[in-house]
Motif scaffolding. Structure first.
Motif, PDB file in Angstrom:
ATOM      1  N   PRO A  96     101.987 -80.232 -29.465  1.00  0.00           N
ATOM      2  CA  PRO A  96     102.764 -81.477 -29.343  1.00  0.00           C
ATOM      3  C   PRO A  96     102.272 -82.491 -30.364  1.00  0.00           C
ATOM      4  N   PRO A  97     103.026 -83.568 -30.560  1.00  0.00           N
ATOM      5  CA  PRO A  97     102.635 -84.568 -31.562  1.00  0.00           C
ATOM      6  C   PRO A  97     101.217 -85.106 -31.398  1.00  0.00           C
ATOM      7  N   GLU A  98     100.792 -85.382 -30.160  1.00  0.00           N
ATOM      8  CA  GLU A  98      99.457 -85.982 -29.988  1.00  0.00           C
ATOM      9  C   GLU A  98      98.340 -85.006 -30.342  1.00  0.00           C
ATOM     10  N   TRP A 117     104.285 -79.884 -22.599  1.00  0.00           N
ATOM     11  CA  TRP A 117     105.058 -79.749 -23.834  1.00  0.00           C
ATOM     12  C   TRP A 117     105.313 -78.271 -24.149  1.00  0.00           C
ATOM     13  N   LEU A 144     107.863 -83.900 -36.001  1.00  0.00           N
ATOM     14  CA  LEU A 144     107.343 -83.992 -34.637  1.00  0.00           C
ATOM     15  C   LEU A 144     106.875 -85.394 -34.285  1.00  0.00           C
ATOM     16  N   THR A 145     106.429 -86.152 -35.268  1.00  0.00           N
ATOM     17  CA  THR A 145     105.976 -87.505 -34.964  1.00  0.00           C
ATOM     18  C   THR A 145     107.142 -88.431 -34.657  1.00  0.00           C
ATOM     19  N   ILE A 147     109.915 -87.203 -32.891  1.00  0.00           N
ATOM     20  CA  ILE A 147     110.719 -86.419 -31.963  1.00  0.00           C
ATOM     21  C   ILE A 147     111.392 -87.309 -30.918  1.00  0.00           C
ATOM     22  N   THR A 148     112.655 -87.057 -30.726  1.00  0.00           N
ATOM     23  CA  THR A 148     113.404 -87.729 -29.670  1.00  0.00           C
ATOM     24  C   THR A 148     114.403 -86.735 -29.115  1.00  0.00           C
ATOM     25  N   LYS A 189     107.629 -87.696 -27.117  1.00  0.00           N
ATOM     26  CA  LYS A 189     106.424 -87.691 -27.945  1.00  0.00           C
ATOM     27  C   LYS A 189     105.272 -88.436 -27.270  1.00  0.00           C
TER      28      LYS A 189
END
Length: 207
Positions: A96-98, A117, A144-145, A147-148, A189
C-alpha cells in the motif's frame, strides 16, 4: 523459526487454481471468508501477515480447506519500536502507499491496515482475474500515492478491463458488479480510512 503445515493431497496455492475459480462465486466467497477469518484471529493476537497474495494461500477444492502460509514477513504489533526495520519488505505489487514510504506523514503504526489493503487486491484478482494496478512499475509508485476510488473506476473503463473480460464477468452475476462498486470505495490511501479485517469478514457480500 519454522512453521510446519499438514500437507493434504490436492492442495495447491491460489495462483495454480485461478482458472478453476473463474466466475465461481461460491468458491471465491468461501476462500475470502476463510482467509479473512484467519487474519481476524492473527490481528486479535497483534500479528500482521504483511504478504497476502495468491501464492501464499493454499486451497484444496475437494475438502474446501484454505490455509494462509509464508509468515516470513509477519510482524508483531508490539513493541512499536521494532516496526520500521522491515517496513519495505514484502511483495512490491501488493504494497500500500504507506508501506512504500512516499507519504509526507509518519508511517502508520498499525500494520494490520497493510493486510487490509492486500485483501482488497486479493478480492479484486479472485473476482476479475487481473491486478487492479496493472501499470508499469516506474509509474506505480507515483500513481499509488494519489490513489482514489476514481482510479479504480477508470480502470474498469480501460482496455485492461476488456482484456480481462471484466464486463463479461459482471454480466454473469450481479454479485461481481456489487464487488466492483464496493472496491471502488475501499482502496483508501489513508490507513485510518480503511475497514478492519473483521468488517470485511462480516460484510454481507461475503456471507
Amino acid at each position: 523459526r519454522t512453521m510446519v503445515f499438514e500437507h493434504e493431497p490436492g492442495t495447491s496455492d491460489l495462483f495454480y487454481h485461478q482458472m478453476e475459480l473463474f466466475c465461481n462465486k461460491t468458491h471465491i466467497k468461501h476462500i475470502i471468508r476463510q482467509v479473512t477469518g484467519t487474519l481476524c484471529k492473527l490481528h486479535a493476537m497483534g500479528i500482521a501477515h504483511l504478504d497476502i497474495k495468491l501464492e501464499n494461500i493454499v486451497w484444496n477444492p475437494k475438502s474446501g480447506k484454505v490455509s494462509l502460509i509464508d509468515f516470513e514477513m509477519a510482524q508483531s504489533q508490539w513493541p512499536p519500536s521494532l516496526q520500521l526495520s522491515t517496513l519495505n519488505r514484502g511483495t512490491p505489487k501488493t504494497m500500500p502507499p504507506e508501506q512504500i514510504g512516499m507519504f509526507p506523514f509518519q508511517i502508520h503504526a498499525d500494520r494490520t491496515t497493510i493486510d487490509v489493503w492486500q485483501i482488497y487486491i486479493l478480492i479484486f484478482i479472485l473476482c476479475f482475474m487481473c491486478d487492479p494496478f496493472q501499470i508499469p512499475e516506474h509509474n506505480r509508485l507515483k500513481r499509488l500515492t494519489h490513489i482514489t476510488g476514481s482510479m479504480i473506476r477508470s480502470w474498469f473503463s480501460t482496455s485492461h478491463a476488456s482484456q480481462c473480460q471484466v464486463r463479461d464477468i459482471m454480466e454473469r452475476d450481479v454479485w461481481f458488479s456489487d464487488i466492483k462498486d464496493w472496491l471502488e470505495i475501499q482502496f483508501r490511501k489513508m490507513p485510518d480510512e480503511r475497514m478492519t479485517m473483521y468488517q470485511i469478514y462480516s460484510h454481507p457480500l461475503f456471507q
